[in-house]
Design a protein around this motif. Structure first.
Motif, PDB file in Angstrom:
ATOM      1  N   THR A 250      -7.639  -2.996  -3.704  1.00  0.00           N
ATOM      2  CA  THR A 250      -6.931  -3.425  -2.502  1.00  0.00           C
ATOM      3  C   THR A 250      -7.275  -2.491  -1.355  1.00  0.00           C
ATOM      4  OG1 THR A 250      -5.094  -4.340  -3.792  1.00  0.00           O
ATOM      5  CG2 THR A 250      -4.673  -3.860  -1.473  1.00  0.00           C
ATOM      6  N   PHE A 251      -7.585  -3.079  -0.196  1.00  0.00           N
ATOM      7  CA  PHE A 251      -7.951  -2.300   0.983  1.00  0.00           C
ATOM      8  C   PHE A 251      -7.002  -2.663   2.127  1.00  0.00           C
ATOM      9  CE2 PHE A 251     -11.767  -3.075  -1.508  1.00  0.00           C
ATOM     10  CZ  PHE A 251     -12.265  -1.794  -1.683  1.00  0.00           C
ATOM     11  N   SER A 252      -6.579  -1.637   2.881  1.00  0.00           N
ATOM     12  CA  SER A 252      -5.711  -1.848   4.041  1.00  0.00           C
ATOM     13  C   SER A 252      -6.555  -1.993   5.291  1.00  0.00           C
ATOM     14  CB  SER A 252      -4.736  -0.672   4.202  1.00  0.00           C
ATOM     15  OG  SER A 252      -3.867  -0.587   3.086  1.00  0.00           O
ATOM     16  N   LEU A 253      -6.236  -3.032   6.089  1.00  0.00           N
ATOM     17  CA  LEU A 253      -7.007  -3.322   7.295  1.00  0.00           C
ATOM     18  C   LEU A 253      -6.069  -3.741   8.421  1.00  0.00           C
ATOM     19  CD1 LEU A 253      -9.709  -5.541   5.557  1.00  0.00           C
ATOM     20  CD2 LEU A 253     -10.210  -3.381   6.684  1.00  0.00           C
ATOM     21  N   MET A 254      -5.835  -2.856   9.383  1.00  0.00           N
ATOM     22  CA  MET A 254      -5.088  -3.195  10.594  1.00  0.00           C
ATOM     23  C   MET A 254      -3.730  -3.839  10.291  1.00  0.00           C
ATOM     24  SD  MET A 254      -8.300  -4.796  12.740  1.00  0.00           S
ATOM     25  CE  MET A 254      -8.637  -5.949  11.392  1.00  0.00           C
ATOM     26  N   GLY A 255      -3.022  -3.303   9.313  1.00  0.00           N
ATOM     27  CA  GLY A 255      -1.726  -3.847   8.957  1.00  0.00           C
ATOM     28  C   GLY A 255      -1.794  -4.997   7.968  1.00  0.00           C
ATOM     29  N   PHE A 256      -2.989  -5.404   7.599  1.00  0.00           N
ATOM     30  CA  PHE A 256      -3.188  -6.448   6.592  1.00  0.00           C
ATOM     31  C   PHE A 256      -3.745  -5.788   5.331  1.00  0.00           C
ATOM     32  CE2 PHE A 256      -3.364  -8.354  10.709  1.00  0.00           C
ATOM     33  CZ  PHE A 256      -2.813  -9.617  10.579  1.00  0.00           C
ATOM     34  N   ARG A 257      -3.818  -6.573   4.269  1.00  0.00           N
ATOM     35  CA  ARG A 257      -4.448  -6.047   3.060  1.00  0.00           C
ATOM     36  C   ARG A 257      -5.416  -7.082   2.501  1.00  0.00           C
ATOM     37  NH1 ARG A 257       0.396  -7.879   0.398  1.00  0.00           N
ATOM     38  NH2 ARG A 257      -0.092  -9.017  -1.534  1.00  0.00           N
ATOM     39  N   ALA A 258      -6.477  -6.584   1.910  1.00  0.00           N
ATOM     40  CA  ALA A 258      -7.481  -7.439   1.287  1.00  0.00           C
ATOM     41  C   ALA A 258      -7.582  -7.081  -0.189  1.00  0.00           C
ATOM     42  CB  ALA A 258      -8.835  -7.245   1.965  1.00  0.00           C
ATOM     43  N   ASN A 259      -7.321  -8.053  -1.051  1.00  0.00           N
ATOM     44  CA  ASN A 259      -7.467  -7.873  -2.495  1.00  0.00           C
ATOM     45  C   ASN A 259      -8.849  -8.381  -2.908  1.00  0.00           C
ATOM     46  OD1 ASN A 259      -4.853  -6.988  -2.438  1.00  0.00           O
ATOM     47  ND2 ASN A 259      -3.981  -8.768  -3.455  1.00  0.00           N
ATOM     48  N   VAL A 260      -9.669  -7.499  -3.426  1.00  0.00           N
ATOM     49  CA  VAL A 260     -11.049  -7.828  -3.756  1.00  0.00           C
ATOM     50  C   VAL A 260     -11.240  -7.854  -5.262  1.00  0.00           C
ATOM     51  CG1 VAL A 260     -13.461  -7.119  -3.527  1.00  0.00           C
ATOM     52  CG2 VAL A 260     -11.877  -6.802  -1.610  1.00  0.00           C
ATOM     53  N   ASP A 261     -11.885  -8.910  -5.727  1.00  0.00           N
ATOM     54  CA  ASP A 261     -12.287  -9.026  -7.125  1.00  0.00           C
ATOM     55  C   ASP A 261     -13.806  -8.877  -7.167  1.00  0.00           C
ATOM     56  OD1 ASP A 261     -13.006  -9.755  -9.693  1.00  0.00           O
ATOM     57  OD2 ASP A 261     -11.770 -11.566  -9.749  1.00  0.00           O
ATOM     58  N   PHE A 262     -14.275  -7.709  -7.582  1.00  0.00           N
ATOM     59  CA  PHE A 262     -15.711  -7.447  -7.562  1.00  0.00           C
ATOM     60  C   PHE A 262     -16.457  -8.227  -8.637  1.00  0.00           C
ATOM     61  CE2 PHE A 262     -14.139  -3.645  -5.354  1.00  0.00           C
ATOM     62  CZ  PHE A 262     -14.967  -3.660  -4.244  1.00  0.00           C
ATOM     63  N   TYR A 263     -15.747  -8.669  -9.665  1.00  0.00           N
ATOM     64  CA  TYR A 263     -16.397  -9.411 -10.744  1.00  0.00           C
ATOM     65  C   TYR A 263     -16.764 -10.826 -10.288  1.00  0.00           C
ATOM     66  CZ  TYR A 263     -17.280 -11.013 -15.547  1.00  0.00           C
ATOM     67  OH  TYR A 263     -17.854 -11.514 -16.690  1.00  0.00           O
ATOM     68  N   SER A 264     -15.819 -11.512  -9.645  1.00  0.00           N
ATOM     69  CA  SER A 264     -16.104 -12.867  -9.150  1.00  0.00           C
ATOM     70  C   SER A 264     -16.664 -12.850  -7.733  1.00  0.00           C
ATOM     71  CB  SER A 264     -14.830 -13.719  -9.192  1.00  0.00           C
ATOM     72  OG  SER A 264     -13.852 -13.198  -8.311  1.00  0.00           O
ATOM     73  N   GLY A 265     -16.611 -11.702  -7.046  1.00  0.00           N
ATOM     74  CA  GLY A 265     -17.141 -11.621  -5.694  1.00  0.00           C
ATOM     75  C   GLY A 265     -16.276 -12.340  -4.677  1.00  0.00           C
ATOM     76  N   THR A 266     -14.955 -12.247  -4.828  1.00  0.00           N
ATOM     77  CA  THR A 266     -14.034 -12.923  -3.917  1.00  0.00           C
ATOM     78  C   THR A 266     -13.050 -11.930  -3.326  1.00  0.00           C
ATOM     79  OG1 THR A 266     -12.534 -13.478  -5.730  1.00  0.00           O
ATOM     80  CG2 THR A 266     -14.200 -15.124  -5.132  1.00  0.00           C
ATOM     81  N   ALA A 267     -12.481 -12.297  -2.184  1.00  0.00           N
ATOM     82  CA  ALA A 267     -11.458 -11.473  -1.548  1.00  0.00           C
ATOM     83  C   ALA A 267     -10.399 -12.382  -0.947  1.00  0.00           C
ATOM     84  CB  ALA A 267     -12.078 -10.594  -0.453  1.00  0.00           C
TER      85      ALA A 267
END
Length: 214
Positions: free
Chosen positions: A127-144
Motif C-alpha cells: 500500500t502506498f500513500s499518495l496526496m491523501g489517497f492510498r493505492a493498493n498494489v498487487d505485484f503478482y497480478s500487476g493491478t492497483a
C-alpha cells in the motif's frame, strides 16, 4: 484484493512486473487523459447581492453563478430543440474535473513514479500513500486500486495501462443535482415556449437533434 474483471487481463504476472506495470500506467497517462478548459466560478452564495432584478433561487450545493449558467444553457437548448448538447456536456465535465473529482491522472503519475523507483519488492501486496489517497498494489497480478480518505474506491488500473474509474459519492451527488437542475430549467423553457405558441421547430434546426421528450 477485489479488482474488477472488466479491466484486468486475467493473466498472472511474476513479481518482476514492477517496471511493466509502471510502463502501463505511463501509457495510460499519455493516451486516456487530455487537458480541458477550466471553469471560472465564484463563491457559493451571493446573499448580500441586492443588484439582481429578479428573484433567484438556488436549492443545490452548487455556486449561484454555475446554476445560472446551467439554466441559461438549458433554456438555449430548449429553444434549439436539443437536450443536453455538446456545450453543456463539456461545461459540466470541466467543472466536475476542476472542483468535484479527485485528480486521477495525477494519482496515476504519482504511482508510476513510486513504482519506477522501487529498488526491490518485499511483499506481493503493498500500500502506498499518495496526496491523501492510498493505492493498493498487487505485484503478482500487476493491478492497483486507489481509495480516497473516506475509503471509497475511485479507480483501478493494470500493467497494460487499462483504467476503470469509480464515481465518488460527491461525483454522484453532482450528477444528480446537475441532471435535476438542467431538466427543470429545460422543461420550464419548453412550457413557456408552448404557452407562447413557439412549439414549432426553430428555423435552421437539424430535425434529427430535436428533443422528443416535449
Amino acid at each position: 484484493m477485489n479488482v474488477p474483471t472488466t479491466f484486468t487481463s486475467g493473466v498472472y504476472r511474476s513479481l518482476n512486473t514492477r517496471n511493466t506495470m509502471a510502463k502501463g500506467v505511463s501509457q495510460t497517462l499519455s493516451t486516456q487523459f487530455s487537458s480541458e478548459d477550466t471553469v471560472e466560478i465564484s463563491g457559493k452564495k451571493a446573499v448580500d447581492d441586492t443588484s439582481a432584478t429578479e428573484e433567484f433561487e438556488n436549492n443545490t450545493s452548487l455556486p449561484d453563478e454555475f446554476v445560472k449558467k446551467i439554466r441559461e444553457m438549458a433554456k438555449e437548448g430548449a429553444q434549439k430543440g436539443v437536450y443536453k448538447g455538446d456545450e453543456y456536456i463539456a461545461y459540466m465535465n470541466a467543472y466536475k474535473k476542476q472542483y468535484i473529482s479527485p485528480d486521477r491522472s495525477k494519482l496515476l503519475m504519482g504511482l508510476n513514479n513510486i513504482l519506477s523507483n522501487l529498488s526491490h519488492i518485499t511483499n506481493r501486496f503493498q500500500t502506498f500513500s499518495l496526496m491523501g489517497f492510498r493505492a493498493n498494489v498487487d505485484f503478482y497480478s500487476g493491478t492497483a486500486v486507489f481509495y480516497n480518505c473516506n475509503g471509497e474506491k475511485i479507480m483501478g488500473c493494470d500493467s497494460d495501462g487499462d483504467v476503470m474509474e469509480f464515481p465518488t459519492k460527491a461525483e454522484q451527488k453532482f450528477h444528480r443535482e446537475m441532471n435535476a437542475l438542467y431538466e427543470e430549467a429545460y422543461d420550464a423553457a419548453r412550457a413557456e415556449m408552448k404557452a407562447g405558441g413557439q412549439g414549432q421547430i426553430p428555423p435552421g434546426t437539424d430535425a434529427s437533434q430535436v428533443d422528443v421528450r416535449a
